[in-house]
Write a protein that holds these residues in place. Structure first.
Motif, short mmCIF file in Angstrom:
data_model
loop_
_atom_site.label_atom_id
_atom_site.label_comp_id
_atom_site.label_asym_id
_atom_site.label_seq_id
_atom_site.Cartn_x
_atom_site.Cartn_y
_atom_site.Cartn_z
N LYS A 82 0.82 -1.21 0.00
CA LYS A 82 0.00 0.00 0.00
C LYS A 82 0.86 1.26 0.00
CE LYS A 82 -3.66 2.23 2.78
NZ LYS A 82 -2.96 3.46 3.15
N GLY A 84 4.00 1.48 -0.93
CA GLY A 84 5.02 1.52 -1.98
C GLY A 84 6.41 1.12 -1.54
N ASP A 87 6.71 -2.54 -5.07
CA ASP A 87 5.69 -2.28 -6.08
C ASP A 87 4.73 -3.46 -6.21
OD1 ASP A 87 7.01 0.17 -6.80
OD2 ASP A 87 8.49 -1.05 -7.88
N SER A 138 -8.82 -1.74 -4.07
CA SER A 138 -8.58 -0.38 -4.54
C SER A 138 -8.57 0.62 -3.39
CB SER A 138 -9.66 0.00 -5.56
OG SER A 138 -9.46 1.30 -6.05
N GLY A 141 -5.34 0.93 -1.84
CA GLY A 141 -4.26 1.38 -2.72
C GLY A 141 -3.55 0.27 -3.44
N ASN A 244 0.97 -2.18 -6.09
CA ASN A 244 0.62 -0.83 -5.64
C ASN A 244 -0.17 -0.12 -6.74
OD1 ASN A 244 1.46 2.24 -5.72
ND2 ASN A 244 1.59 1.60 -3.58
N LYS A 245 -1.34 0.41 -6.38
CA LYS A 245 -2.25 0.97 -7.39
C LYS A 245 -1.67 2.20 -8.08
CE LYS A 245 -7.11 2.03 -8.19
NZ LYS A 245 -6.82 3.09 -9.17
N THR A 246 -1.03 3.09 -7.35
CA THR A 246 -0.44 4.28 -7.96
C THR A 246 0.64 3.88 -8.96
OG1 THR A 246 -0.87 5.60 -5.98
CG2 THR A 246 0.81 6.42 -7.50
N ASP A 249 -1.15 2.22 -12.01
CA ASP A 249 -1.85 3.19 -12.87
C ASP A 249 -0.88 3.99 -13.74
OD1 ASP A 249 -4.24 2.36 -11.83
OD2 ASP A 249 -4.48 4.05 -10.45
N ASP A 250 0.36 4.14 -13.28
CA ASP A 250 1.36 4.89 -14.04
C ASP A 250 2.07 4.04 -15.09
OD1 ASP A 250 0.82 7.23 -12.69
OD2 ASP A 250 2.43 7.00 -11.23
#
Length: 265
Positions: A82, A84, A87, A138, A141, A244-246, A249-250
């Motif tokens: 969560k 980071g 990853d 989600s 995170g 890790n969602k961030t 997503d990147d």
């Protein structure tokens, strides 16, 4: 002419190599590679991501591995992914009853099935298709990649058990939510994980563990707890490999798709 073709081929290959983008991925676990799910992360998930991406050739992964608790312990699996710290990582939802309660459903419904392959199919589907489970990842995170399923839980102890009363006043390692199973037995549940059972039993902190054979064998807990009492609590969904969602997503869409496809492996 042959020299010119060779030179041209070399230029094309060099240009292709320069165009390929390398993405660094930190992957980790609180448990060592001797545990089957960590083995599968390294020998199933990672190579499959590499294979899928190699077919297109646009991206490649540089894997930074941190297995065997080098970055986080079993009590911090959710926070590690969560926040980071890694990853991609193993997330033990069995220790996260308060934050991921829906993922603990099998621990509240034991003795349902010993078929761990069936549970893999069920929970891979639930985690991706049931909005409540998908959204709970989600909200923490993270994005679910693959379900982690145990074989059946039984009792591994340093004393024999012939009847229920033999558990009276005994201290038994029972990870997270599974502590509920010992209610009414007279035993005292002590939180722990496969990474702690051996030392706990050896030093007298506990006298046994509720666990499963595929975890007990590589961690050699049988050396200090040679008595196996088959109670057939059943196979359990105890967590997932998540990203890790961030970070996810990147990622480029091609890499996202590779991660999701490789999770099935």
């Amino acid at each position: 002419m042959l020299a010119r073709l060779t030179f041209t081929t070399a230029l094309v290959l060099a240009s292709s190599a320069l165009a390929q983008e390398t993405i660094t991925v930190n992957i980790g676990s609180s448990h060592p590679e001797s545990n089957i799910w960590v083995w599968a992360m390294k020998n199933g998930f990672q190579p499959e991501v590499d294979r899928i991406l190699a077919e297109d050739g646009t991206y490649q992964i540089r894997w930074n591995e941190a297995f065997a608790g080098t970055l986080y312990k079993f009590t911090d699996t959710r926070a590690a992914v969560k926040d980071g710290i890694v990853d991609v990582g193993m997330v033990g939802t069995v220790w996260e009853g308060a934050t991921l309660p829906l993922q603990n459903v099998t621990y509240f419904a034991p003795f349902a099935t010993n078929d761990h392959e069936l549970l893999i199919e069920v929970f891979d589907k639930l985690n991706t298709e049931l909005p409540e489970l998908r959204d709970s990842w989600s909200a923490q995170g993270m994005v679910h990649l693959s379900s982690l399923i145990t074989d059946s839980y039984d009792l591994y102890t340093n004393f024999p058990i012939a009847q229920l009363s033999d558990l009276q006043n005994r201290k038994i390692n029972a990870p997270g939510t599974s502590a509920n199973w010992l209610a009414g037995t007279g035993a005292t549940p002590i939180d722990g994980a496969l990474t702690t059972y051996y030392t706990n039993i050896q030093t007298g902190v506990t006298e046994g563990a509720l666990s499963f054979a595929s975890g007990i064998l590589p961690s050699r807990v049988y050396e200090v707890a040679p008595n196996l009492t088959k109670v057939g609590v059943g196979a359990m969904y105890f967590g997932s490999i998540a990203v890790n969602k961030t970070f996810f997503d990147d990622l480029p869409e091609e890499v996202q798709d590779a991660f999701l496809a490789a999770g099935a492996v």
